[in-house]
Design a protein around this motif. Sequence first.
Motif, mmCIF file in Angstrom:
data_model
loop_
_atom_site.group_PDB
_atom_site.id
_atom_site.type_symbol
_atom_site.label_atom_id
_atom_site.label_comp_id
_atom_site.label_asym_id
_atom_site.label_seq_id
_atom_site.Cartn_x
_atom_site.Cartn_y
_atom_site.Cartn_z
ATOM 1 N N THR A 80 -4.900 2.137 -1.768
ATOM 2 C CA THR A 80 -5.089 0.854 -1.100
ATOM 3 C C THR A 80 -3.949 -0.106 -1.431
ATOM 4 O O THR A 80 -3.007 0.240 -2.141
ATOM 5 C CB THR A 80 -6.414 0.193 -1.519
ATOM 6 N N PHE A 81 -4.101 -1.349 -0.961
ATOM 7 C CA PHE A 81 -3.095 -2.376 -1.235
ATOM 8 C C PHE A 81 -3.347 -3.107 -2.546
ATOM 9 O O PHE A 81 -2.812 -4.194 -2.759
ATOM 10 C CB PHE A 81 -2.997 -3.377 -0.087
ATOM 11 N N THR A 82 -4.123 -2.508 -3.469
ATOM 12 C CA THR A 82 -4.402 -3.013 -4.815
ATOM 13 C C THR A 82 -5.320 -4.231 -4.785
ATOM 14 O O THR A 82 -5.455 -4.886 -3.740
ATOM 15 C CB THR A 82 -3.123 -3.394 -5.604
ATOM 16 N N PRO A 83 -5.958 -4.594 -5.912
ATOM 17 C CA PRO A 83 -6.809 -5.790 -5.934
ATOM 18 C C PRO A 83 -6.086 -7.082 -5.543
ATOM 19 O O PRO A 83 -6.623 -7.866 -4.750
ATOM 20 C CB PRO A 83 -7.304 -5.827 -7.388
ATOM 21 N N PRO A 84 -4.875 -7.363 -6.040
ATOM 22 C CA PRO A 84 -4.180 -8.570 -5.568
ATOM 23 C C PRO A 84 -3.900 -8.529 -4.066
ATOM 24 O O PRO A 84 -3.992 -9.554 -3.379
ATOM 25 C CB PRO A 84 -2.882 -8.571 -6.375
ATOM 26 N N LYS A 104 0.817 -1.212 0.000
ATOM 27 C CA LYS A 104 0.000 0.000 0.000
ATOM 28 C C LYS A 104 0.848 1.259 0.000
ATOM 29 O O LYS A 104 0.452 2.276 -0.586
ATOM 30 C CB LYS A 104 -0.918 -0.012 1.228
ATOM 31 N N ASN A 105 2.004 1.208 0.636
ATOM 32 C CA ASN A 105 2.784 2.421 0.881
ATOM 33 C C ASN A 105 4.084 2.491 0.084
ATOM 34 O O ASN A 105 5.051 3.113 0.515
ATOM 35 C CB ASN A 105 3.081 2.539 2.379
ATOM 36 N N THR A 106 4.099 1.855 -1.070
ATOM 37 C CA THR A 106 5.263 1.917 -1.960
ATOM 38 C C THR A 106 4.880 2.646 -3.243
ATOM 39 O O THR A 106 3.864 2.305 -3.858
ATOM 40 C CB THR A 106 5.774 0.510 -2.290
#
Length: 435
Positions: free
Chosen positions: A262-266, A35-37
């Motif tokens: 967000t931390f993306t769908p995957p 999420k934070n990259t």
Amino acid sequence: MLLLISLFSGCKEKQELSEQDFAIKWAEMTLFITKNTPSNSPTYSSRCLGYIGLTMYESIVNGDSTYQSLAAQLDGLDSLPKPQKDKKYDYKLALNAAQATILKSIYNQTSDQNKLKIDSLEKAIYENYSEKIEDKLLIDRSVSFGKAVANAVFEWSKIDGGHRGYLKNFDKKMVYPHKLGSWKPPLYGQSFSHYPLHPHWGENRTFLVQNHQIPDPTIIPYDTLPNSAYYKQFLAVYQQEKALTQAQKEAAIWWGDDPDETFTPPGHSYYLATLVIKKSKPSLIKCAETYAKVGMGVADAFINCWKWKYKFFTERPNTYITQHIDQRWESFWPDPPFPAFPSGHAIQAAATATILSSLYGEKFSFTDSSHVGRKRDELRNVDFKARHFESFWQLAEETANSRFYGGIHVPQDNQAGLEKGKVVAENIIQLKWKK
């Protein structure tokens, strides 16, 4: 971070780590880094999760008498480091070292601050657990083994075609196919770029050879006649947007998983695996098996999805509907910067649902609270409300439908994604995980 606070709080009795904690804490750290990259994307994060999950599994598999390594079963992974036969290892320490190593390697572009967080978690778990072990040579040997496994997996990852893919998200030299119904950069989109995301991602090596050989999905041919099957696909999106319920709007924003927020769908799939593990409390090897299967599942699903997206290069509703149905129409959710068919949300959700069903049963009640607490979407007048499900496949279908509610996918995009995601997962399930 709460774990770090509790471990270094100065209390007389340190927090006892459960067996599952060794996997869960690293999965949660993985999602934090995802999420934070910066410059992350669904494609790149799916790849990272595949290697991170596999590394967790391989770091401990030699400590279980019923499971076996996947070396020589995956494409190009001929071998991995093996423990010395006459030596003892603590595989929890190996897992801890391996996860820290692969996470910093695979997410090389993350901030120095984030890398310090990874180091802090590794140190906290190491100090909390290793103080009970008197054999210091065993400790060092176990840590070295975990690092060796992670380094070997990382070296293998470098030649898959996606290494440091965040440096080449968009290909400005790409020549668009000129055909009826082809994708065009959206006027109302999630990205400022007018170039499609990772157009060559479908050329990457899949984890499984079998997943590279999956037949193409069937697509409805382009047509503008109102009675044609193609026209009806877009008419269905248009009519749905006119009749969206509040519940459907909530589903649409819940599964958006914008990589900028967000931390993306995957990552959402990796989160679901964590949620299931917390509820089921399986053995550590089954935890690792879960993360390895889900990680490789979403990775191979995205490679196949991107291969087909750029082979068919199909338009989205915002293009077709404004040309042939209603010039003033806008989708509820903005267009992502890549072609439509098939749906990436659908294919990776189907892969995850199929894998989790095989591990924990088709009927599994759970609540997804991943976005609870996020700021209300004032533009769309929608709050982020937890989602409850009675099965994994129910979740997969809602994930796919959310893109239909959002107005960015027609039904055939979702149907093809669900069907092919199952195939990807079944190939992973059929690997020889046990002796």
